[in-house]
Design an enzyme around this catalytic site. Sequence first.
Site, PDB file in Angstrom:
ATOM      1  CB  ALA A  66      -0.893  -0.014   1.236  1.00  0.00           C
ATOM      2  N   GLY A 109       0.683  -5.230   0.695  1.00  0.00           N
ATOM      3  CA  GLY A 109      -0.434  -5.235  -0.251  1.00  0.00           C
ATOM      4  C   GLY A 109      -0.029  -5.791  -1.598  1.00  0.00           C
ATOM      5  CD  GLU A 127      -2.629  -7.847   2.138  1.00  0.00           C
ATOM      6  OE1 GLU A 127      -2.264  -6.663   1.976  1.00  0.00           O
ATOM      7  OE2 GLU A 127      -3.343  -8.208   3.085  1.00  0.00           O
ATOM      8  CD  GLU A 136       1.210  -6.082   5.290  1.00  0.00           C
ATOM      9  OE1 GLU A 136       2.083  -6.919   5.602  1.00  0.00           O
ATOM     10  OE2 GLU A 136       0.529  -6.174   4.255  1.00  0.00           O
TER      11      GLU A 136
HETATM   12  N1  T1G Z   1       4.634   3.362   0.023  1.00  0.00           N
HETATM   13  C1  T1G Z   1       5.112   4.561  -0.365  1.00  0.00           C
HETATM   14  N2  T1G Z   1       6.413   4.805  -0.648  1.00  0.00           N
HETATM   15  C2  T1G Z   1       7.263   3.765  -0.516  1.00  0.00           C
HETATM   16  C3  T1G Z   1       6.841   2.477  -0.123  1.00  0.00           C
HETATM   17  C4  T1G Z   1       5.462   2.294   0.152  1.00  0.00           C
HETATM   18  N3  T1G Z   1       4.965   1.113   0.497  1.00  0.00           N
HETATM   19  N4  T1G Z   1       7.943   1.676  -0.095  1.00  0.00           N
HETATM   20  C5  T1G Z   1       8.984   2.434  -0.455  1.00  0.00           C
HETATM   21  N5  T1G Z   1       8.585   3.680  -0.713  1.00  0.00           N
HETATM   22  C6  T1G Z   1       9.435   4.801  -1.163  1.00  0.00           C
HETATM   23  C7  T1G Z   1      10.451   5.188  -0.096  1.00  0.00           C
HETATM   24  O1  T1G Z   1       9.868   6.087   0.833  1.00  0.00           O
HETATM   25  C8  T1G Z   1      11.515   5.840  -0.955  1.00  0.00           C
HETATM   26  O2  T1G Z   1      11.031   7.128  -1.297  1.00  0.00           O
HETATM   27  C9  T1G Z   1      11.499   5.003  -2.231  1.00  0.00           C
HETATM   28  O3  T1G Z   1      10.207   4.368  -2.268  1.00  0.00           O
HETATM   29  C10 T1G Z   1      12.563   3.954  -2.263  1.00  0.00           C
HETATM   30  O4  T1G Z   1      12.403   3.201  -1.049  1.00  0.00           O
HETATM   31  C11 T1G Z   1      -2.782  -3.129   2.825  1.00  0.00           C
HETATM   32  C12 T1G Z   1      -1.352  -1.901   4.713  1.00  0.00           C
HETATM   33  C13 T1G Z   1      10.345  -1.945  -1.414  1.00  0.00           C
HETATM   34  C14 T1G Z   1      12.202  -3.140  -0.212  1.00  0.00           C
HETATM   35  O5  T1G Z   1       6.293  -1.977   4.281  1.00  0.00           O
HETATM   36  O6  T1G Z   1      10.546  -2.265   2.252  1.00  0.00           O
HETATM   37  O7  T1G Z   1       0.883  -2.821   2.215  1.00  0.00           O
HETATM   38  O8  T1G Z   1      12.916   8.512  -0.385  1.00  0.00           O
HETATM   39  O9  T1G Z   1      14.699   3.659  -0.163  1.00  0.00           O
HETATM   40  O10 T1G Z   1      15.993   0.322  -0.362  1.00  0.00           O
HETATM   41  O11 T1G Z   1      -1.791  -4.944   3.878  1.00  0.00           O
HETATM   42  O12 T1G Z   1      11.137   0.402   0.114  1.00  0.00           O
HETATM   43  O13 T1G Z   1      12.900   7.809  -2.788  1.00  0.00           O
HETATM   44  O14 T1G Z   1      11.217   9.485  -1.954  1.00  0.00           O
HETATM   45  O15 T1G Z   1      13.274   1.780   0.811  1.00  0.00           O
HETATM   46  O16 T1G Z   1      15.275  -0.210  -2.765  1.00  0.00           O
HETATM   47  C15 T1G Z   1       3.803  -2.589   3.304  1.00  0.00           C
HETATM   48  C16 T1G Z   1       8.102  -0.839   2.377  1.00  0.00           C
HETATM   49  C17 T1G Z   1       3.061  -1.297   3.243  1.00  0.00           C
HETATM   50  C18 T1G Z   1       7.391  -2.158   2.192  1.00  0.00           C
HETATM   51  C19 T1G Z   1      12.669  -1.111  -1.579  1.00  0.00           C
HETATM   52  N6  T1G Z   1       5.019  -2.503   2.522  1.00  0.00           N
HETATM   53  N7  T1G Z   1       9.168  -0.637   1.419  1.00  0.00           N
HETATM   54  O17 T1G Z   1      13.824  -0.793  -0.820  1.00  0.00           O
HETATM   55  O18 T1G Z   1      14.207   1.611  -1.550  1.00  0.00           O
HETATM   56  S1  T1G Z   1       1.575  -1.370   4.206  1.00  0.00           S
HETATM   57  C20 T1G Z   1       6.184  -2.198   3.095  1.00  0.00           C
HETATM   58  C21 T1G Z   1      10.351  -1.345   1.496  1.00  0.00           C
HETATM   59  C22 T1G Z   1       0.595  -2.463   3.324  1.00  0.00           C
HETATM   60  C23 T1G Z   1      -1.479  -3.778   3.147  1.00  0.00           C
HETATM   61  C24 T1G Z   1      -0.615  -2.973   4.025  1.00  0.00           C
HETATM   62  C25 T1G Z   1      11.430  -0.899   0.558  1.00  0.00           C
HETATM   63  C26 T1G Z   1      11.636  -1.791  -0.679  1.00  0.00           C
HETATM   64  P1  T1G Z   1      12.079   8.320  -1.629  1.00  0.00           P
HETATM   65  P2  T1G Z   1      13.704   2.572  -0.369  1.00  0.00           P
HETATM   66  P3  T1G Z   1      14.926   0.211  -1.397  1.00  0.00           P
END
Ligand code: T1G
Length: 693
Positions: free
Chosen positions: A65, A104, A107, A127
């Site tokens: 998400a 997500g 999912e 999450e």
């Molecule tokens: N949403 C928005 N922005 C995101 C994002 C996300 N989920 N993930 C990364 N970014 C942005 C981050 O802020 C950065 O921005 C850029 O992407 C590069 O990220 C309904 C509720 C995918 C392994 O927790 O683990 O889904 O600084 O530096 O090292 O059940 O990003 O460039 O402007 O980390 O290559 C669950 C979170 C969400 C995964 C890549 N998902 N992301 O790592 O790059 S909640 C997560 C990561 C959800 C559902 C629920 C990592 C990555 P900027 P980065 P990276």
Amino acid sequence: MADQEPVTLSIEGGIAEIRISNPPVNALSAAVRGGLVRAAEAAAADPSVRAVVVTAEGRTFIAGADITEFGKPPIPPSLPEAIAALEGLAKPVVAAINGAALGGGLEVALGCHARVAAPAARLGLPEIKLGLLPGAGGTQRLPRLVGAVPALRLMTDGNPVSAGDAQAMGLVDEVAEDALAAARALALRLADAGRPTPSRDRMDLGSREAFEEAAAALLKKGAENPSIGACVDAVRAAFDKPFEEGMAAERAHFLRLREDPRSKALRHVFLAERAAARIPGLPKGTKPRPVERAAVIGAGTMGGGIAMSFANAGIPVTLIETSEENLARGLERVAGNYATSVKRGSLSEEARAKRMGLIEGKVGLEAAAGADVIVEAVFEEMGLKKEIFGKLQEIARPGAVLATNTSYLDVDEIAASTRRPGDVLGMHFFSPANVMKLLEVVRGRETAPDALATAVELGRKLAKVPVVSGVCYGFIGNRMLARRTAMAERLLQEGALPQEVDKALTDFGFRMGPFAMADLAGLDIGWRIRKATGKTSPVADALCEAGRLGQKTKRGYYDYSGDGRTGTPDPEVLALIERVSAEQGLTRRSIPQEEILERLLYPMINEGARILEEGVAARAGDIDTVWLNGYGWPAWTGGPMFHADLVGLPRIVARLRDFAAASGDDSLQPAALLLRLAESGGSFASLDQKEAA
Ligand code: T1G
């Protein structure tokens, strides 16, 4: 790219290919969710479409998400609705997982009828690390696909699994180099074989008894984490309730957790750590300088740890000392650190050998000539540092970045001792440097933009969390720590006991309090700095004068005569503190824990406000990032400035005024910025939003 449609549909050979392209990580923004629904409807309506494949552009399938959307008014369709649109198709839908499928993102793949993953793809439900639980069907579809116990484990540890492991557990059907081609072929085979069973209709949950056993163990271990209980309850619904009711139970937990301050703090941490790497005011087009080789001057504890950080990142590094004997000692310490990791099983023998092979020991500064970045990590003495930089400026090749690892000293003064101040900056690592994530990148007045960009990018390559700091005594973290240290000493003199001060912080969530930490690090470090700067800390000085330097002398604020590591209150220390109180003319009183906590935290927050006012830190989130990654601030409270917003700035202003009045110490008066925000109903978060705009 932002105004381009993030979801495209192309139809060929009877297959509708739905492709997501929402850089940088294909997060499921409102536009992506809407695009998925429209694409699913179009695929359903087109008679030439026999099957559907869902894939994405770039190195990520879908990162989950869109975290930046949390806290804003929801924009339909919801993610569960978008996933249901795919799952509800009468034609088979296969996910071609080209990269990380997280939260997500996984999912969405679970809503497809089958899944093909590329070998490098990682699949997970992180999450819980944001204080949430899977909120788009993960707690209902995954157990039905892989079994309740493996599903519960995946969502409660929050770590991704490899494509191979995902296949072994039944999460993906195939692993293929060309995941898209394999997915297309599988989709057509499924079309020939009639409609496949979607995850929601599978029922191999596995044994209920095994689930309850695993749940009980997890609840015991994670009693303080509300996400664990939510995951257990939602997965249990897969046993006891029809799918739709299970989805409703999951949604209720998700909406509740999303509003929980812990989750808001963890989401703040995630975004703040990444925002910190964006350097404000960098001229457009500034490019980091290439870094292929590094050199570290000084093979002490810090120098050795810094060299290990480079080797761990695969960057060849020359570790330089003044004599063979010092060099041998330094290399021995490095080898010992790696050997310990191998013994612990956290590092393979092969990786150890590779990393040691990247560290070359040399005597003499000339050995730094070929390095693209040189990190000076010698004794904290300005004269010595200036002498070294004076020599390095001749030895280092043009364009090499010259970094000092100083914790306190004036980087501008060091830079001014060279004729290449543009190449000079601070890279303040935290001990142990090969472990601690925080890297304060100290920007000198003359530091060139591309040199600064080089150090920040290098920090990320070293798997550190870089934060840019301006030049001041102690930069961001240590400058605020000095405030807490001074107040901790003052609290002892006024009547608090070491264990009461430590407990106030450990109850707040720190792993250790200031006095246990001082005993671990050694009281002589602070003593030396105070003597060098003409400062005093009566209780700490008295302990040092009595030879009580902490664990290394078996006595410090606590007595370690037992196992050498567990500190117990020592009547001698109480007597020493009472003597100091009397010398200071203070009448001791019992101080409530809440007052101790406020007096430890609010002066730090006040100093943080000054650091922002002076532009030493660009964002309040940067200050939080420093404290979360360098000083063990508990992540579920977001950091000092996030915590300040939660407490309410007017409360902090009022209490600081109380502390200043009670002690006569005007430096405890609220900073102008803090006052301005408190009086205008502002917050540190609002300040950062303005900065980001
Ligand atoms: N949403 C928005 N922005 C995101 C994002 C996300 N989920 N993930 C990364 N970014 C942005 C981050 O802020 C950065 O921005 C850029 O992407 C590069 O990220 C309904 C509720 C995918 C392994 O927790 O683990 O889904 O600084 O530096 O090292 O059940 O990003 O460039 O402007 O980390 O290559 C669950 C979170 C969400 C995964 C890549 N998902 N992301 O790592 O790059 S909640 C997560 C990561 C959800 C559902 C629920 C990592 C990555 P900027 P980065 P990276």
